[in-house]
Design an enzyme around this catalytic site. Structure first.
Site, PDB file in Angstrom:
ATOM      1  N   ASP A  78      -9.042  -1.173  -7.745  1.00 13.34           N
ATOM      2  CA  ASP A  78      -8.264  -1.355  -6.513  1.00 13.34           C
ATOM      3  C   ASP A  78      -7.623  -2.735  -6.446  1.00 13.34           C
ATOM      4  OD1 ASP A  78      -7.198  -0.793  -4.011  1.00 13.34           O
ATOM      5  OD2 ASP A  78      -9.023  -1.348  -2.945  1.00 13.34           O
ATOM      6  N   ALA A 138      -2.877 -18.444  -2.074  1.00 12.53           N
ATOM      7  CA  ALA A 138      -3.357 -17.095  -1.785  1.00 12.53           C
ATOM      8  C   ALA A 138      -4.146 -16.526  -2.957  1.00 12.53           C
ATOM      9  CB  ALA A 138      -2.177 -16.178  -1.458  1.00 12.53           C
ATOM     10  N   HIS A 151       0.843  -1.205   0.000  1.00  6.67           N
ATOM     11  CA  HIS A 151       0.000   0.000   0.000  1.00  6.67           C
ATOM     12  C   HIS A 151       0.876   1.253   0.000  1.00  6.67           C
ATOM     13  CE1 HIS A 151      -2.978  -3.005   1.487  1.00  6.67           C
ATOM     14  NE2 HIS A 151      -3.756  -2.331   0.657  1.00  6.67           N
ATOM     15  N   ARG A 192       3.099   3.649  -5.536  1.00  8.41           N
ATOM     16  CA  ARG A 192       3.030   2.902  -6.797  1.00  8.41           C
ATOM     17  C   ARG A 192       1.682   2.192  -6.920  1.00  8.41           C
ATOM     18  NH1 ARG A 192       7.025   2.040 -10.244  1.00  8.41           N
ATOM     19  NH2 ARG A 192       8.564   2.589  -8.663  1.00  8.41           N
TER      20      ARG A 192
END
Length: 510
Positions: free
Chosen positions: A399, A449, A249, A252
């Site tokens: 996002d 993940a 976060h 970039r």
């Protein structure tokens, strides 16, 4: 030797003229020949004439042009060869003495000033070092205080740059004048900016700032909202400086989300379907959506009872904080890109930006997507609620859109995200807080993940958007399917290697 010495090692000549002592001071670099030359010149004596002097013992000494002497600081008696010149010679000697004395006082003064300047420069240097040391001590004390607070239990401060306990403190850019250089973007770069394949890893911060500035100009936002171009630069600079150097976060990531939003605006022809105000809201919310993110998610904030969680009553503490920092920056006159619009228009823009940033809280993902699914089949661009829901879904897509990008661009982001997850889980373990399995370095792998996230979050959301904008399938949805397949293959390889390892261990233990 005479007693007429000084700290500057000058030569002193005492002249006895008719019982009256006259003192003449010469530089240490003045030779006997120079002394003789001066005396001859001042007394109108021919330069090839010998001058006789007697020392304090009565001995006779000559200063002859062919016989230089090296006897400074001695007492001499002048024996002029012509008594007619006594008065004139005495006057001349007095003038010579006065002139030499004045000249050497100036040199002494210069030397003293130079010495004092050197001392002052040294003091300034030392004081500068003290300031640096003081700042270093302040930083060390802050780190120590934060560490002690985090170990002490109870409510802690997550260390945001913007501390609400500071009351009315505002965030201002550390560099007052926008100093990043103006880059002229090539036509190739301009076209690449509009596509999800844009490689964000090849750009420095200053270049990303210039790209963001270009987007605002290209979309017509600067002209439409009468933005001062210099204010736009200052605002972007302040935005960049208020993103932290987190593994994921960071600025970039901000640029990635903003560039993807810019790309979707072009890809979906949103300028033809939405108002300029909507376009401005989408871009500005994307730029500001993670301002001052501390690197620890909402779950940590709530479980650790941080200042942000307490302030926002455990309701989207990070997203509320991002909104607050956004408008703290915009309250600064030098950073207010909306300074030239009507108050009522700004009020609407502010509320819409807040709505979009709050929508990025993944805890609300199901709620927002379900609402959009109910509208998408009969979507009406003239319906404010429909458009509002679309904008919320669009910022959510941008996002979490990294897997839309090519593998070589997307995969490093997975590493960055896992690094940030592991930092949080390590801290949670040390503080005795619950740890999410998908963030635990001892339980999660890159394939595990990503597979679930792509299959159950990304693809369903993008496929829903695809119903409204079919053109995104090839460019955005298909890469997600390819990414899912890629990680499933990696998982199969990992599972096979795990099985082989298990069999080998079992064989060795028999």
């Amino acid at each position: 030797m005479g007693s007429g010495s000084s700290s500057f090692a000058s030569k002193t000549l005492y002249l006895d003229v008719d019982g009256k002592v006259q003192r003449v001071i010469f530089s240490q670099y003045c030779s006997p020949c120079d002394i003789r030359e001066l005396l001859c010149s001042s007394s109108n004596i021919a330069r090839n004439t010998a001058i006789q002097l007697t020392d304090s013992e009565g001995g006779l000494i000559s200063i002859d042009p062919t016989m230089p002497t090296n006897t400074p600081n001695s007492l001499y008696k002048v024996v002029p060869q012509s008594t007619e010149k006594d008065d004139m010679f005495q006057n001349v000697l007095s003038q010579v003495a006065e002139q030499f004395s004045r000249a050497f006082r100036i040199n002494d003064l210069k030397t003293e000033v130079t010495s004092r300047l050197a001392m002052l420069e040294k003091r300034v240097e030392l004081e500068g070092l003290k300031v640096v040391d003081i700042e270093k001590c302040k930083n060390d004390l802050k780190k120590l205080r934060d560490e002690m607070t985090s170990r002490g239990g109870g409510r802690i401060n997550c260390g945001c740059k913007y501390n609400f306990s500071d009351g009315e403190k505002k965030l201002s850019p550390r560099r007052d004048v926008p100093s990043y250089p103006k880059y002229t973007l090539s036509q190739e770069t301009v076209e690449a900016l509009k596509k999800p394949t844009f490689d964000v890893w090849h750009w420095e911060h200053n270049e990303m700032l210039s790209c963001l500035e270009y987007m605002y100009h290209d979309l017509g936002l600067v002209k439409e909202f009468n933005m001062n171009p210099i204010t736009l630069k200052r605002w972007l600079l302040s935005i960049q400086e208020n993103y932290r150097e987190n593994p994921f976060h960071n600025f970039r990531h901000c640029f990635c989300v903003s560039q993807m939003m810019y790309g979707m605006i072009h890809l979906c022809n949103l300028q033809e379907k939405l108002t300029m105000t909507d376009i401005c809201i989408l871009m500005t919310a994307a730029v500001c959506h993670d301002l001052d993110h501390p690197g620890y998610n909402n779950t940590y904030q709530i479980n650790a009872r941080t200042e942000l969680a307490v302030r926002y009553n455990d309701i989207s503490p990070l997203e509320n904080h991002h909104c607050a920092v956004t408008f703290q920056i915009l309250t600064l006159p030098e950073c207010n890109i909306f300074a030239n619009i009507e108050p009522e228009a700004f009020k609407q823009i502010r509320q819409a930006i807040i709505t979009l940033i709050l929508a990025t809280d993944m805890a609300r993902h199901g709620e927002i997507l379900d609402s959009f699914k109910k509208k998408v089949d009969n979507f009406d661009f003239t319906n404010e609620e429909h458009v509002k829901c679309l904008k919320m879904v669009l910022i959510k897509c941008c996002d979490i859109s990294n897997e839309v990008r090519p593998t070589e661009v997307a995969e490093p982001w997975v590493d960055c995200l896992l690094e940030e997850y592991f930092m949080q889980s390590d801290r949670e373990k040390s503080e005795g807080l619950p740890v999410a399995p998908f963030m635990d370095r001892d339980k999660v792998t890159k394939p595990t993940a990503q597979i679930g996230f792509i299959k159950f979050v990304l693809i369903p959301m993008f496929e829903t958007v695809m119903k409204l904008f079919p053109q995104i399938e090839e460019i955005m949805v298909q890469p997600l399917r390819d990414s899912r397949d890629h990680y499933e293959e990696l998982k199969q390889i990992d599972d096979a290697m795990t099985e082989v390892t298990r069999d080998n261990l079992t064989h060795l233990l028999k």
